[in-house]
Design an enzyme around this catalytic site. Sequence first.
Site, PDB file in Angstrom:
ATOM      1  N   ILE A 100      38.183  43.441  31.968  1.00  0.00           N
ATOM      2  CA  ILE A 100      38.990  42.210  31.867  1.00  0.00           C
ATOM      3  C   ILE A 100      40.188  42.364  32.792  1.00  0.00           C
ATOM      4  CG2 ILE A 100      40.230  43.083  29.817  1.00  0.00           C
ATOM      5  CD1 ILE A 100      40.536  40.091  28.940  1.00  0.00           C
ATOM      6  N   ALA A 101      40.536  41.300  33.481  1.00  0.00           N
ATOM      7  CA  ALA A 101      41.753  41.321  34.306  1.00  0.00           C
ATOM      8  C   ALA A 101      42.216  39.894  34.551  1.00  0.00           C
ATOM      9  CB  ALA A 101      41.498  42.024  35.640  1.00  0.00           C
ATOM     10  N   GLU A 134      37.277  50.132  25.821  1.00  0.00           N
ATOM     11  CA  GLU A 134      38.061  51.314  26.201  1.00  0.00           C
ATOM     12  C   GLU A 134      39.224  50.874  27.065  1.00  0.00           C
ATOM     13  OE1 GLU A 134      34.507  52.053  26.967  1.00  0.00           O
ATOM     14  OE2 GLU A 134      34.349  53.080  25.028  1.00  0.00           O
ATOM     15  N   ASN A 139      47.925  52.376  29.378  1.00  0.00           N
ATOM     16  CA  ASN A 139      47.949  50.934  29.697  1.00  0.00           C
ATOM     17  C   ASN A 139      48.484  50.179  28.473  1.00  0.00           C
ATOM     18  OD1 ASN A 139      47.543  48.330  30.509  1.00  0.00           O
ATOM     19  ND2 ASN A 139      45.435  48.614  31.215  1.00  0.00           N
ATOM     20  N   TYR A 146      45.459  43.735  22.940  1.00  0.00           N
ATOM     21  CA  TYR A 146      44.310  44.026  22.074  1.00  0.00           C
ATOM     22  C   TYR A 146      44.744  44.148  20.610  1.00  0.00           C
ATOM     23  CZ  TYR A 146      42.225  45.238  26.618  1.00  0.00           C
ATOM     24  OH  TYR A 146      41.789  45.219  27.915  1.00  0.00           O
TER      25      TYR A 146
HETATM   26  C1  LIG Z   1      45.632  43.038  30.072  1.00  0.00           C
HETATM   27  C2  LIG Z   1      45.617  41.665  30.727  1.00  0.00           C
HETATM   28  C3  LIG Z   1      44.171  41.263  31.000  1.00  0.00           C
HETATM   29  C4  LIG Z   1      46.266  40.634  29.785  1.00  0.00           C
HETATM   30  O1  LIG Z   1      46.108  39.355  30.339  1.00  0.00           O
HETATM   31  P1  LIG Z   1      47.182  38.193  30.077  1.00  0.00           P
HETATM   32  O2  LIG Z   1      46.575  36.928  30.551  1.00  0.00           O
HETATM   33  O3  LIG Z   1      48.479  38.590  30.630  1.00  0.00           O
HETATM   34  O4  LIG Z   1      47.261  38.214  28.488  1.00  0.00           O
HETATM   35  P2  LIG Z   1      47.877  37.102  27.526  1.00  0.00           P
HETATM   36  O5  LIG Z   1      48.821  36.246  28.276  1.00  0.00           O
HETATM   37  O6  LIG Z   1      46.787  36.419  26.799  1.00  0.00           O
HETATM   38  O7  LIG Z   1      48.587  37.999  26.458  1.00  0.00           O
HETATM   39  C5  LIG Z   1      49.886  38.380  26.624  1.00  0.00           C
HETATM   40  C6  LIG Z   1      50.125  39.608  25.792  1.00  0.00           C
HETATM   41  O8  LIG Z   1      49.555  40.755  26.442  1.00  0.00           O
HETATM   42  C7  LIG Z   1      50.514  41.817  26.502  1.00  0.00           C
HETATM   43  N1  LIG Z   1      50.966  41.848  27.910  1.00  0.00           N
HETATM   44  C8  LIG Z   1      50.246  41.395  28.964  1.00  0.00           C
HETATM   45  N2  LIG Z   1      50.940  41.599  30.110  1.00  0.00           N
HETATM   46  C9  LIG Z   1      52.089  42.190  29.773  1.00  0.00           C
HETATM   47  C10 LIG Z   1      53.210  42.653  30.514  1.00  0.00           C
HETATM   48  N3  LIG Z   1      53.272  42.547  31.853  1.00  0.00           N
HETATM   49  N4  LIG Z   1      54.221  43.215  29.847  1.00  0.00           N
HETATM   50  C11 LIG Z   1      54.165  43.340  28.516  1.00  0.00           C
HETATM   51  N5  LIG Z   1      53.118  42.909  27.753  1.00  0.00           N
HETATM   52  C12 LIG Z   1      52.099  42.348  28.374  1.00  0.00           C
HETATM   53  C13 LIG Z   1      51.601  41.414  25.543  1.00  0.00           C
HETATM   54  O9  LIG Z   1      51.195  41.785  24.267  1.00  0.00           O
HETATM   55  C14 LIG Z   1      51.581  39.904  25.666  1.00  0.00           C
HETATM   56  O10 LIG Z   1      52.066  39.254  24.550  1.00  0.00           O
HETATM   57  P3  LIG Z   1      53.470  38.489  24.622  1.00  0.00           P
HETATM   58  O11 LIG Z   1      53.310  37.470  25.713  1.00  0.00           O
HETATM   59  O12 LIG Z   1      53.628  37.926  23.262  1.00  0.00           O
HETATM   60  O13 LIG Z   1      54.465  39.550  24.979  1.00  0.00           O
HETATM   61  C15 LIG Z   1      46.436  41.677  32.043  1.00  0.00           C
HETATM   62  O14 LIG Z   1      47.709  42.208  31.769  1.00  0.00           O
HETATM   63  C16 LIG Z   1      45.794  42.454  33.176  1.00  0.00           C
HETATM   64  O15 LIG Z   1      44.953  41.941  33.924  1.00  0.00           O
HETATM   65  N6  LIG Z   1      46.190  43.714  33.357  1.00  0.00           N
HETATM   66  C17 LIG Z   1      45.685  44.518  34.471  1.00  0.00           C
HETATM   67  C18 LIG Z   1      44.224  44.865  34.295  1.00  0.00           C
HETATM   68  C19 LIG Z   1      44.020  45.614  33.006  1.00  0.00           C
HETATM   69  O16 LIG Z   1      44.811  46.463  32.638  1.00  0.00           O
HETATM   70  N7  LIG Z   1      42.916  45.300  32.327  1.00  0.00           N
HETATM   71  C20 LIG Z   1      42.588  45.919  31.061  1.00  0.00           C
HETATM   72  C21 LIG Z   1      41.654  47.032  31.293  1.00  0.00           C
HETATM   73  S1  LIG Z   1      41.162  47.774  29.741  1.00  0.00           S
END
Ligand SMILES: CC(C)(COP(=O)(O)OP(=O)(O)OC[C@H]1O[C@@H](n2cnc3c(N)ncnc32)[C@H](O)[C@@H]1OP(=O)(O)O)[C@@H](O)C(=O)NCCC(=O)NCCS
Length: 184
Positions: A100-101, A134, A139, A146
Amino acid sequence: MKKFSLFFHPAEIDLSFSPFALRLDNQTYQIMKASDENIADLLGLEQEVYFGRTPWSRFSFKSELKKHANSLYLVVYQGSTLVGFVGMRMQAQEGHITNIAVKPAFQKRGIGGFLLRTMIEIAQKNHAVQMTLEVRSDNYNAQSLYRKIGFRDNFIRKNYYSAEHADAVSMIKKIADREQEEVN
Ligand SMILES: CC(C)(COP(=O)(O)OP(=O)(O)OC[C@H]1O[C@@H](n2cnc3c(N)ncnc32)[C@H](O)[C@@H]1OP(=O)(O)O)[C@@H](O)C(=O)NCCC(=O)NCCS
């Protein structure tokens, strides 16, 4: 074994998905099943989120996208920009999130959470009783999302990301559809 045969019929896995326009946080996106045509964009998105690295190669994406029988990959676009993707593999009574990203400029707008909840719903319809994934032990952003969705730490996979000498946390969320709750 009886429960297993009651609920797990690989031939009956239905991972069909109709594309639709997703409205989130005053923005409109298109969400659809991924195809080979998206691979260049998927690699570009990976490079952006992983600082130039592509943990999944073109070959990995290509082979994953072929596994129609038990895997589902969704992409989210805004116009011609890929803003996010998610993958899930159904195995026995489990939905496993494989990847997921979300594009950095679009993070924290609910897209990642929406993608996960969508996969959970699809896994439930396919009689999964648990979701797993996983995540790198350092991270914390992903782990925080999650946990909000109800995943809990299950166990540590030592040196799972061997190239980076990093451990993974294996996380789990119990799910069950009404039919299973009634029978169990
Ligand atoms: C993990 C990921 C997919 C989350 O996607 P997202 O669209 O930002 O997620 P959402 O907006 O639905 O959720 C936000 C929540 O995620 C967490 N979060 C996501 N990005 C964050 C950041 N930069 N800083 C802190 N918390 C973060 C927090 O819990 C946040 O909740 P909040 O807004 O109440 O603080 C994204 O951060 C990502 O692509 N990361 C890089 C790739 C990665 O690590 N993938 C997971 C591999 S296992």
